[in-house]
Design a protein around this motif. Structure first.
Motif, PDB file in Angstrom:
ATOM      1  N   PRO A   1     -35.453 -45.709  54.097  1.00 48.04           N
ATOM      2  CA  PRO A   1     -36.422 -46.637  54.679  1.00 48.04           C
ATOM      3  C   PRO A   1     -37.083 -45.994  55.902  1.00 48.04           C
ATOM      4  O   PRO A   1     -36.472 -45.156  56.572  1.00 48.04           O
ATOM      5  N   PRO A   2     -38.328 -46.381  56.219  1.00 50.72           N
ATOM      6  CA  PRO A   2     -39.030 -45.768  57.355  1.00 50.72           C
ATOM      7  C   PRO A   2     -38.242 -45.792  58.657  1.00 50.72           C
ATOM      8  O   PRO A   2     -38.216 -44.800  59.390  1.00 50.72           O
ATOM      9  N   ALA A   3     -37.589 -46.917  58.960  1.00 49.63           N
ATOM     10  CA  ALA A   3     -36.851 -47.009  60.218  1.00 49.63           C
ATOM     11  C   ALA A   3     -35.689 -46.019  60.252  1.00 49.63           C
ATOM     12  O   ALA A   3     -35.430 -45.365  61.271  1.00 49.63           O
ATOM     13  N   GLN A   4     -34.975 -45.887  59.133  1.00 49.03           N
ATOM     14  CA  GLN A   4     -33.856 -44.955  59.080  1.00 49.03           C
ATOM     15  C   GLN A   4     -34.342 -43.514  59.100  1.00 49.03           C
ATOM     16  O   GLN A   4     -33.731 -42.645  59.736  1.00 49.03           O
ATOM     17  N   LEU A   5     -35.454 -43.245  58.414  1.00 48.93           N
ATOM     18  CA  LEU A   5     -36.033 -41.897  58.429  1.00 48.93           C
ATOM     19  C   LEU A   5     -36.423 -41.494  59.844  1.00 48.93           C
ATOM     20  O   LEU A   5     -36.170 -40.360  60.269  1.00 48.93           O
ATOM     21  N   GLU A   6     -37.017 -42.424  60.581  1.00 51.79           N
ATOM     22  CA  GLU A   6     -37.416 -42.158  61.963  1.00 51.79           C
ATOM     23  C   GLU A   6     -36.201 -41.867  62.836  1.00 51.79           C
ATOM     24  O   GLU A   6     -36.241 -40.994  63.715  1.00 51.79           O
ATOM     25  N   ALA A   7     -35.112 -42.585  62.589  1.00 51.09           N
ATOM     26  CA  ALA A   7     -33.914 -42.406  63.409  1.00 51.09           C
ATOM     27  C   ALA A   7     -33.204 -41.087  63.118  1.00 51.09           C
ATOM     28  O   ALA A   7     -32.708 -40.423  64.036  1.00 51.09           O
ATOM     29  N   VAL A   8     -33.160 -40.705  61.851  1.00 57.97           N
ATOM     30  CA  VAL A   8     -32.413 -39.500  61.465  1.00 57.97           C
ATOM     31  C   VAL A   8     -33.260 -38.241  61.612  1.00 57.97           C
ATOM     32  O   VAL A   8     -32.776 -37.207  62.091  1.00 57.97           O
ATOM     33  N   PHE A   9     -34.519 -38.324  61.195  1.00 59.08           N
ATOM     34  CA  PHE A   9     -35.414 -37.160  61.241  1.00 59.08           C
ATOM     35  C   PHE A   9     -36.699 -37.539  61.983  1.00 59.08           C
ATOM     36  O   PHE A   9     -37.738 -37.801  61.368  1.00 59.08           O
ATOM     37  N   PRO A  10     -36.666 -37.579  63.310  1.00 57.92           N
ATOM     38  CA  PRO A  10     -37.836 -38.040  64.074  1.00 57.92           C
ATOM     39  C   PRO A  10     -39.060 -37.145  63.956  1.00 57.92           C
ATOM     40  O   PRO A  10     -40.173 -37.595  64.226  1.00 57.92           O
ATOM     41  N   ASN A  11     -38.886 -35.889  63.559  1.00 57.50           N
ATOM     42  CA  ASN A  11     -40.026 -34.970  63.458  1.00 57.50           C
ATOM     43  C   ASN A  11     -40.635 -34.913  62.064  1.00 57.50           C
ATOM     44  O   ASN A  11     -41.525 -34.097  61.812  1.00 57.50           O
TER      45      ASN A  11
ATOM     46  N   LEU B   1     -21.099 -37.098  55.970  1.00 57.86           N
ATOM     47  CA  LEU B   1     -20.811 -38.175  56.915  1.00 57.86           C
ATOM     48  C   LEU B   1     -21.907 -38.320  57.958  1.00 57.86           C
ATOM     49  O   LEU B   1     -22.169 -39.428  58.447  1.00 57.86           O
ATOM     50  N   HIS B   2     -22.558 -37.197  58.303  1.00 65.18           N
ATOM     51  CA  HIS B   2     -23.588 -37.218  59.356  1.00 65.18           C
ATOM     52  C   HIS B   2     -24.932 -37.719  58.844  1.00 65.18           C
ATOM     53  O   HIS B   2     -25.633 -38.469  59.535  1.00 65.18           O
ATOM     54  N   PHE B   3     -25.288 -37.296  57.621  1.00 68.23           N
ATOM     55  CA  PHE B   3     -26.594 -37.656  57.070  1.00 68.23           C
ATOM     56  C   PHE B   3     -26.444 -38.738  56.005  1.00 68.23           C
ATOM     57  O   PHE B   3     -25.506 -38.693  55.211  1.00 68.23           O
ATOM     58  N   PRO B   4     -27.370 -39.686  55.959  1.00 67.51           N
ATOM     59  CA  PRO B   4     -27.303 -40.718  54.917  1.00 67.51           C
ATOM     60  C   PRO B   4     -27.609 -40.116  53.551  1.00 67.51           C
ATOM     61  O   PRO B   4     -28.286 -39.087  53.457  1.00 67.51           O
TER      62      PRO B   4
ATOM     63  N   GLY C   1     -34.633 -33.220  54.811  1.00 62.07           N
ATOM     64  CA  GLY C   1     -35.204 -33.647  56.076  1.00 62.07           C
ATOM     65  C   GLY C   1     -35.183 -32.537  57.117  1.00 62.07           C
ATOM     66  O   GLY C   1     -36.155 -32.351  57.864  1.00 62.07           O
ATOM     67  N   SER C   2     -34.088 -31.780  57.163  1.00 64.83           N
ATOM     68  CA  SER C   2     -33.994 -30.667  58.112  1.00 64.83           C
ATOM     69  C   SER C   2     -35.029 -29.594  57.793  1.00 64.83           C
ATOM     70  O   SER C   2     -35.600 -28.982  58.713  1.00 64.83           O
TER      71      SER C   2
END
Length: 276
Positions: free
Chosen positions: A134-144, A100-103, A231-232
């Motif tokens: 997508p890049p925008a979602q990746l940036e939002a979920v995993f900013p590092n 539920l937390h991660f796409p 991602g983590s």
């Protein structure tokens, strides 16, 4: 006259269901980790274990309610069934919360994936299609999850990355060190998660005009959802790499200085002095 107090059949059933759920999930995980069963079979086995565990909790609660009203024996059996059922459902609830937390994604990378090939990847015909963000979602979920640039040459950066991969205990399948300080190196490693899913990490170290860049890709093999693990993993590794490089440059201020290969530079002052 002796009055016999019967043991609740519901309590006995709850205890038996709980006793069945635990070995079901344990054996499924062990077989999955040992690659004795495929991931799709493991998913079915885990679902069966969760169903049995849920029944153990339900029957156990029902048994406790009946025991309260009838005065029968079996409190310990009913409580044991509920506790064992909850113990088996705990990891299911944990993974559900992660889902539920991660796409839904199975392949995360800091750069073009063609630069980070999965060399240990099995036959793609047997795998579900990779799911990316997508890049925008990746940036939002995993900013590092971003390419790192360091004031070190490629060989220096590669040595640090290789040491860190080794310290993580990942199974390295490919080591290709940079041939020159400005070259490109590649490391490919396989990771087995606690539940037995196979994931693959690829790290690329490339020389740049300013020093070296480090990119990373992490992908799940034969999975539909990675529960945020890829991602983590990238974020944790690259943040730790930032710390390693920062510590190195702090303790060795000249670590980022290029090595002078000019023979004259290695000549001692006595040898360089003109003859009198």
């Amino acid at each position: 006259m002796r009055i016999l107090i019967r043991t609740s059949k519901w309590a006995i059933l709850a205890r038996r269901l709980g006793s069945l759920a635990i070995p079901l999930i344990v054996f499924a995980v062990l077989l999955h980790r040992g690659q004795l069963i495929a991931s799709n079979i493991f998913a079915v086995a885990a679902a069966m274990a969760a169903t049995v565990a849920a029944l153990a909790v339900l029957v156990g609660l029902l048994a406790l309610a009946r025991l309260w009203s009838t005065g029968d024996q079996g409190w310990g059996l009913a409580i044991a069934g509920v506790l064992m059922g909850l113990a088996c459902l705990a990891p299911v609830a944990w993974f559900a919360s992660l889902a539920l937390h991660f796409p839904p994604a199975t392949d995360i990378a800091t750069t073009d994936r063609s630069l980070l090939p999965l060399v240990l990847e099995p036959d793609t015909a047997l795998m579900p299609p990779a799911q990316t963000l997508p890049p925008a979602q990746l940036e939002a979920v995993f900013p590092n999850v971003k390419t790192r640039s360091y004031p070190l040459d490629a060989q220096q950066a590669y040595e640090i990355v290789l040491r860190m991969v080794t310290e993580h205990g990942w199974d390295i399948g490919l080591e290709r060190a940079p041939a020159t300080p400005a070259g490109t190196g590649l490391i490919d490693a396989r990771i087995v998660t606690l539940a037995g899913w196979r994931e693959e990490a690829v790290l690329r170290v490339a020389g740049t005009a300013e020093g070296a860049s480090v990119d990373m890709r992490s992908a799940s093999i034969n999975a539909w959802h990675d529960f945020g693990s890829n991602g983590s993993r990238i974020e944790a590794f690259l943040v730790a790499l930032d710390t390693e490089v920062t510590t190195l440059l702090r303790d060795n201020p000249n670590a980022n200085q290029p090595v002078d290969t000019d023979p004259a530079a290695t000549t001692s002052p006595l040898e360089a002095a003109p003859a009198s």
